[in-house]
Design a protein around this motif. Sequence first.
Motif, PDB file in Angstrom:
ATOM      1  N   ARG A 256     -16.690  -6.105  21.872  1.00  0.00           N
ATOM      2  CA  ARG A 256     -16.412  -5.325  20.773  1.00  0.00           C
ATOM      3  C   ARG A 256     -16.048  -3.872  21.103  1.00  0.00           C
ATOM      4  NH1 ARG A 256     -21.018  -5.587  16.675  1.00  0.00           N
ATOM      5  NH2 ARG A 256     -22.161  -5.733  18.803  1.00  0.00           N
TER       6      ARG A 256
ATOM      7  N   GLY B 189     -12.832  -2.943  15.420  1.00  0.00           N
ATOM      8  CA  GLY B 189     -12.225  -4.267  15.057  1.00  0.00           C
ATOM      9  C   GLY B 189     -12.858  -4.922  13.976  1.00  0.00           C
ATOM     10  N   GLU B 190     -13.741  -4.304  13.329  1.00  0.00           N
ATOM     11  CA  GLU B 190     -14.413  -4.617  12.075  1.00  0.00           C
ATOM     12  C   GLU B 190     -14.601  -3.746  10.959  1.00  0.00           C
ATOM     13  OE1 GLU B 190     -15.142  -7.925  11.561  1.00  0.00           O
ATOM     14  OE2 GLU B 190     -14.672  -8.669  13.687  1.00  0.00           O
TER      15      GLU B 190
ATOM     16  N   ARG C 168     -12.995  -3.431   8.276  1.00  0.00           N
ATOM     17  CA  ARG C 168     -12.457  -4.253   6.875  1.00  0.00           C
ATOM     18  C   ARG C 168     -13.665  -4.287   5.831  1.00  0.00           C
ATOM     19  NH1 ARG C 168      -7.739  -6.696   6.398  1.00  0.00           N
ATOM     20  NH2 ARG C 168      -6.316  -6.724   8.370  1.00  0.00           N
TER      21      ARG C 168
ATOM     22  N   ALA D 229      -8.197  -2.994  19.125  1.00  0.00           N
ATOM     23  CA  ALA D 229      -9.378  -3.234  18.077  1.00  0.00           C
ATOM     24  C   ALA D 229      -8.605  -2.845  16.679  1.00  0.00           C
ATOM     25  CB  ALA D 229     -10.514  -2.745  18.382  1.00  0.00           C
TER      26      ALA D 229
ATOM     27  N   ARG E 155      -5.925  -2.701  15.323  1.00  0.00           N
ATOM     28  CA  ARG E 155      -4.757  -3.428  14.739  1.00  0.00           C
ATOM     29  C   ARG E 155      -5.422  -4.514  13.973  1.00  0.00           C
ATOM     30  NH1 ARG E 155      -1.968  -2.439  19.685  1.00  0.00           N
ATOM     31  NH2 ARG E 155      -0.054  -1.191  19.279  1.00  0.00           N
ATOM     32  N   ARG E 156      -6.429  -4.880  14.475  1.00  0.00           N
ATOM     33  CA  ARG E 156      -7.418  -5.996  13.928  1.00  0.00           C
ATOM     34  C   ARG E 156      -7.856  -5.738  12.605  1.00  0.00           C
ATOM     35  NH1 ARG E 156      -9.380  -6.945  19.139  1.00  0.00           N
ATOM     36  NH2 ARG E 156     -11.471  -6.292  18.435  1.00  0.00           N
ATOM     37  N   SER E 157      -7.864  -4.341  12.339  1.00  0.00           N
ATOM     38  CA  SER E 157      -8.777  -3.718  10.988  1.00  0.00           C
ATOM     39  C   SER E 157      -7.735  -3.299  10.077  1.00  0.00           C
ATOM     40  CB  SER E 157      -9.741  -2.659  11.326  1.00  0.00           C
ATOM     41  OG  SER E 157     -10.833  -3.169  12.191  1.00  0.00           O
TER      42      SER E 157
ATOM     43  N   ASP F  11      -2.054  -5.945  13.171  1.00  0.00           N
ATOM     44  CA  ASP F  11      -1.926  -7.108  14.076  1.00  0.00           C
ATOM     45  C   ASP F  11      -1.676  -8.292  13.246  1.00  0.00           C
ATOM     46  OD1 ASP F  11      -2.130  -9.082  15.989  1.00  0.00           O
ATOM     47  OD2 ASP F  11      -3.967  -8.710  16.284  1.00  0.00           O
ATOM     48  N   THR F  12      -0.257  -8.787  13.156  1.00  0.00           N
ATOM     49  CA  THR F  12      -0.039  -9.837  12.354  1.00  0.00           C
ATOM     50  C   THR F  12       0.077 -11.109  12.749  1.00  0.00           C
ATOM     51  OG1 THR F  12       2.404  -9.138  12.933  1.00  0.00           O
ATOM     52  CG2 THR F  12       1.458  -8.255  11.006  1.00  0.00           C
TER      53      THR F  12
ATOM     54  N   GLU G  65      -4.867 -15.683  14.706  1.00  0.00           N
ATOM     55  CA  GLU G  65      -5.824 -15.413  15.597  1.00  0.00           C
ATOM     56  C   GLU G  65      -6.032 -16.595  16.369  1.00  0.00           C
ATOM     57  OE1 GLU G  65      -8.449 -12.380  12.971  1.00  0.00           O
ATOM     58  OE2 GLU G  65      -9.286 -14.499  13.387  1.00  0.00           O
TER      59      GLU G  65
END
Length: 311
Positions: free
Chosen positions: A190, A199-200, A202, A229, A231-233, A307-308, A311
């Motif tokens: 992380r 990345g967290e 949201r 990281a 992009r994931r959020s 990030d589309t 996963e």
Amino acid sequence: MRHRPRPLVSGLTVATATSAAGVAVNVATENGASGIAWAVVAACTVVLGAVTAAADHLLAPAAEAPPPDRMADAELLIECEIRPDGATVHRMVAFTESATREALRAAAPLPAPARLELEPRPRLGAVLITRRRSNGIARRLEAVAGDYPGLYVRLCVDDSLQRRLDDLRSAHVVVLDDHCSVANGRGPSRTLVGGIDLGELRHPDGRGPRAFLIVLTCRDGGDDEHTAALRRSLDHPATLLSCTGAAPLEHRPVLLPALLGKVGELAGTTVRDADVCKAVDEALAHARRVRPQMDWDRWSASVIRPDTEPE
């Protein structure tokens, strides 16, 4: 009024001690300066000195905690207006999601004749998240925000991770001023900045943060690890301003106020990626003019897209 007894009692104690010492010296002198008489003088001096010190300590006012930063406390503003007809209007302005929940809970016990007006938060909100207790930069940002009614600046120096996330998720402009690190465990590593996992970010319901501009003052904030990281959020594109290598402390009071001023010009408009990038470029140009001796080429901006990929 609460401090008056201290000098009065201290003065009386010192006066009594002085008188007692004088009497003891007279007794010692009248008794031919015997050892016993002088021992009595010494004992009186020690006892009365201890009593004086104890009285002064007990009456001394307790050390007061430093006043909280006025910017860091502004989560919920409540105003009460009493109109000529006797009607009462309670007006609340909430700047964070937790404050909004508190405002809604506070509305329940209002008396029947009263009315609640929950004002919408300002169109553009900026937050400076840092562990630095000095708020010199925050005051500069607040002064800039004063020129733009549609812009609100908040300082978060709270060590609580939940408070930091709450402020970050509710702001349009996020300045994350802290050290970065990597946490390795059983799962994937992380990317942490000030303990916040990029990345967290949201919300618990899955929504991404609302920020359209993210400033990372940590080391190499624009590298692949940090951008991946983020992009994931994200749910929508956001402009990332970062520095190659360590971000010098002396860059912050020059760049951040200029950047906020350019962003403030966007208040009340439909903000596009091109507008944000232009604001960043103009802020960097201003910083180069003001402090040409500093290495501003280390700063760069890029648009981070969600990030589309599955996963």
